[in-house]
Design a protein around this motif. Structure first.
Motif, PDB file in Angstrom:
ATOM      1  N   ALA A 255       0.839  -1.198   0.000  1.00 29.80           N
ATOM      2  CA  ALA A 255       0.000   0.000   0.000  1.00 29.80           C
ATOM      3  C   ALA A 255       0.870   1.242   0.000  1.00 29.80           C
ATOM      4  N   LEU A 256       0.344   2.297  -0.604  1.00 29.32           N
ATOM      5  CA  LEU A 256       1.035   3.581  -0.625  1.00 29.32           C
ATOM      6  C   LEU A 256       0.117   4.620  -0.011  1.00 29.32           C
ATOM      7  N   LEU A 257       0.554   5.166   1.119  1.00 30.07           N
ATOM      8  CA  LEU A 257      -0.226   6.159   1.855  1.00 30.07           C
ATOM      9  C   LEU A 257       0.372   7.542   1.605  1.00 30.07           C
ATOM     10  N   LEU A 258      -0.357   8.375   0.871  1.00 25.60           N
ATOM     11  CA  LEU A 258       0.079   9.757   0.678  1.00 25.60           C
ATOM     12  C   LEU A 258      -0.354  10.578   1.875  1.00 25.60           C
ATOM     13  N   HIS A 259       0.498  11.529   2.266  1.00 22.71           N
ATOM     14  CA  HIS A 259       0.150  12.404   3.379  1.00 22.71           C
ATOM     15  C   HIS A 259       0.777  13.763   3.165  1.00 22.71           C
TER      16      HIS A 259
ATOM     17  N   VAL B  22       4.384   8.387   1.498  1.00 25.34           N
ATOM     18  CA  VAL B  22       5.042   9.425   0.721  1.00 25.34           C
ATOM     19  C   VAL B  22       4.429  10.755   1.127  1.00 25.34           C
ATOM     20  N   GLU B  23       5.283  11.692   1.558  1.00 25.86           N
ATOM     21  CA  GLU B  23       4.809  13.027   1.898  1.00 25.86           C
ATOM     22  C   GLU B  23       4.746  13.862   0.622  1.00 25.86           C
ATOM     23  N   VAL B  24       3.611  14.499   0.415  1.00 25.53           N
ATOM     24  CA  VAL B  24       3.439  15.350  -0.766  1.00 25.53           C
ATOM     25  C   VAL B  24       3.397  16.800  -0.309  1.00 25.53           C
ATOM     26  N   PRO B  25       3.796  17.730  -1.160  1.00 26.48           N
ATOM     27  CA  PRO B  25       3.735  19.143  -0.782  1.00 26.48           C
ATOM     28  C   PRO B  25       2.277  19.603  -0.684  1.00 26.48           C
ATOM     29  N   ALA B  26       2.021  20.532   0.215  1.00 25.13           N
ATOM     30  CA  ALA B  26       0.663  21.018   0.436  1.00 25.13           C
ATOM     31  C   ALA B  26       0.044  21.606  -0.824  1.00 25.13           C
TER      32      ALA B  26
END
Length: 166
Positions: free
Chosen positions: A7-11, A91-95
């Motif tokens: 699983a890939l959890l974006l945050h 994976v942290e994504v930019p706001a």
């Protein structure tokens, strides 16, 4: 050997202020359900396949867009009561991505070309098989709002994310 999914959890955001992207399961069984009817985009790891590659492939299949690039944080493997194991990467994504044209969130994923479907018997015990989207929408939620929405086996992932991003 247990069934293993990736699983890939974006945050975006950190610690308790983080928001996560989760997907509502598709099909008539889940249509009127909310709590316990959401999932982190995930799917089976093929034999010999790298966990990150599987997680990215499944994300694209379920949401109809590729997963954003960025450093991956391994949150660990989580065992469901059924014995299934889900290996979760974050994976942290930019706001700025949230709400932009490149945002993978969508109130209506079924309008996207190429999303994956599953065949289910509907109505139950009818013998009739129908194709339904694996997920029908994806939404950003704060951690505490996401917790009761996720299937029970994925709820501990949110604690792992909060710890990893503190």
């Amino acid at each position: 050997m247990p069934v293993t999914s990736a699983a890939l959890l974006l945050h975006h955001g950190r610690g308790a202020d983080a928001h996560v992207l989760i997907a509502h399961m598709g099909g008539p069984f889940w249509a009127r359900k909310d709590e316990g009817a959401w999932s982190i985009p995930k799917g089976l790891v093929e034999p010999g396949e790298d966990v990150e590659a599987a997680a990215r492939r499944e994300f694209a299949e379920e949401l109809g867009v590729p997963a954003p690039d960025g450093p991956v944080v391994d949150l660990g493997a989580f065992r469901y009561s059924s014995g299934k194991v889900v290996h979760v990467l974050a994976v942290e994504v930019p706001a700025w991505l949230v709400g932009s044209p490149d945002d993978p969130a969508s109130p209506e994923l079924t309008a996207r070309a190429g999303i994956s479907t599953a065949q289910v018997e509907w109505p139950p015990r009818s013998g009739r098989r129908v194709d339904v989207p694996e997920v029908d929408r994806a939404v950003w939620f704060p951690l505490e709002r996401a917790r009761p929405l996720l299937v029970a086996g994925q709820q501990p992932v949110l604690d792992a994310l909060a710890t990893a991003t503190s």
